[in-house]
Design an enzyme around this catalytic site. Structure first.
Site, mmCIF file in Angstrom:
data_model
loop_
_atom_site.group_PDB
_atom_site.id
_atom_site.type_symbol
_atom_site.label_atom_id
_atom_site.label_comp_id
_atom_site.label_asym_id
_atom_site.label_seq_id
_atom_site.Cartn_x
_atom_site.Cartn_y
_atom_site.Cartn_z
ATOM 1 N N ASP A 48 4.264 -9.941 -11.761
ATOM 2 C CA ASP A 48 5.151 -8.789 -11.541
ATOM 3 C C ASP A 48 6.469 -9.459 -10.790
ATOM 4 O O ASP A 48 7.588 -9.000 -11.003
ATOM 5 C CB ASP A 48 4.539 -7.924 -10.450
ATOM 6 C CG ASP A 48 3.463 -6.982 -11.068
ATOM 7 O OD1 ASP A 48 3.837 -6.724 -12.290
ATOM 8 O OD2 ASP A 48 2.537 -6.483 -10.260
ATOM 9 N N ASP A 148 7.591 -2.627 13.289
ATOM 10 C CA ASP A 148 7.616 -3.973 12.551
ATOM 11 C C ASP A 148 8.680 -4.185 11.519
ATOM 12 O O ASP A 148 9.132 -5.114 11.241
ATOM 13 C CB ASP A 148 6.395 -4.393 12.188
ATOM 14 C CG ASP A 148 5.295 -4.832 13.228
ATOM 15 O OD1 ASP A 148 5.830 -5.132 14.408
ATOM 16 O OD2 ASP A 148 4.109 -5.372 12.830
ATOM 17 N N ALA A 156 9.082 3.299 -9.079
ATOM 18 C CA ALA A 156 8.681 2.100 -9.719
ATOM 19 C C ALA A 156 7.932 0.970 -8.538
ATOM 20 O O ALA A 156 6.726 0.486 -8.779
ATOM 21 C CB ALA A 156 9.498 1.538 -10.632
ATOM 22 N N LEU A 163 2.898 0.720 -0.661
ATOM 23 C CA LEU A 163 1.616 1.388 -0.723
ATOM 24 C C LEU A 163 0.803 0.631 0.284
ATOM 25 O O LEU A 163 0.058 1.027 1.100
ATOM 26 C CB LEU A 163 1.053 1.311 -2.155
ATOM 27 C CG LEU A 163 -0.542 1.854 -2.143
ATOM 28 C CD1 LEU A 163 -0.708 3.157 -1.864
ATOM 29 C CD2 LEU A 163 -0.823 1.381 -3.612
ATOM 30 N N SER A 164 1.236 -0.592 0.482
ATOM 31 C CA SER A 164 0.356 -1.243 1.536
ATOM 32 C C SER A 164 0.638 -0.846 2.649
ATOM 33 O O SER A 164 -0.050 -1.141 3.674
ATOM 34 C CB SER A 164 0.732 -2.816 1.179
ATOM 35 O OG SER A 164 1.740 -3.236 1.539
#
Length: 259
Positions: A48, A148, A156, A163-164
């Protein structure tokens, strides 16, 4: 009716890994590869990250880019298969990706600008949490976010870093962006927001000397920022190709319905 030009001539780039190089060798034996400036489509072999690098470097040419997975996860990539490549390219679904533009000002007054097709992310550089003020469309929304980091992600890119960090997965074509904090401490219950894709997002770093923050637009990074502005840009799109049976839209659906 606009008819897409049939793809006949292809160029191919590969990341510097044995797996990607082996794929390039195989394709060069099967097809008469041409230089990028003569190609109807550009095939990128790697992961990616390499596809994003290729999109950044060749976006301005207007050549459609077709990634094939020779890395690990390969969320933005098609499966690697040497047979029938020309027909796969001509049958592929075309997706227009509009980038985010990050304009970052450092504590020394320098200004940097970069594009991001996944996300623009801010992150702390010290043991202390970052303190960030958030303004959207010239209106203050968060006076002080203690965290943080924080990011603005495209549809995209919503299945990547966003998502993490527990951000939402955004369907393609929804015309929204994700504003997602990373490990937010205050406000206690703020988990982010969905924004219209026309939103202008401004981050101001509070106490940047003692709580230094960096900003990254995909792989381009700036340290010690004081202020960062993010806006979507429709004047510099990239055209990416996906197999009909393995479209990016379908992969986004699959991420939300894990078996």
């Amino acid at each position: 009716m606009h008819i897409e030009k049939r793809i006949e001539k292809i160029a191919c780039l590969a990341s510097d890994t044995p797996k990607a190089r082996a794929g390039l060798k195989l394709l060069s034996e099967r097809y008469d590869l041409v230089p990028t400036d003569e190609a109807d489509a550009l095939v990128a072999l790697g992961g990616d990250g390499f596809l994003l690098q290729t999109v950044h470097e060749h976006r301005a040419t207007g050549i459609p880019i077709y990634g094939m997975n020779r890395g690990t996860i390969g969320f933005l990539l098609n499966r690697f298969e040497a047979d029938g490549l020309i027909e796969r390219l001509n049958m592929a679904h075309r997706l227009v990706l509009n980038p985010l533009v990050m304009t970052a000002e450092t504590v020394t007054g320098q200004t940097y600008s970069a594009l991001a097709f996944n996300e623009v992310a801010l992150h702390r550089y010290s043991q202390q949490s970052a303190n960030i003020r958030v303004r959207i469309n010239e209106r203050e929304r968060l006076k002080r976010l203690i965290c943080d980091g924080i990011m603005v992600a495209t549809p995209a890119g919503s299945t990547a870093y966003n998502l993490s960090a527990h951000g939402p997965i955004i369907p393609l074509g929804s015309n929204v962006l994700a504003l997602t904090p990373v490990s937010p401490f205050r406000p206690r219950r703020w988990n982010g927001a969905l924004l219209p894709h026309s939103a202008v997002v401004e981050f101001t770093i509070l106490d940047p000397k003692h709580r230094p923050v960096g900003a990254a637009a995909d792989s381009f990074e700036v340290r010690d920022v004081r202020k960062v502005c993010v806006v979507e840009d429709h004047s510099r799109p990239a055209l990416v190709l996906f197999d009909h049976d393995h479209s990016l839209e379908e992969r986004i659906f699959n991420e939300q319905f894990v078996h």
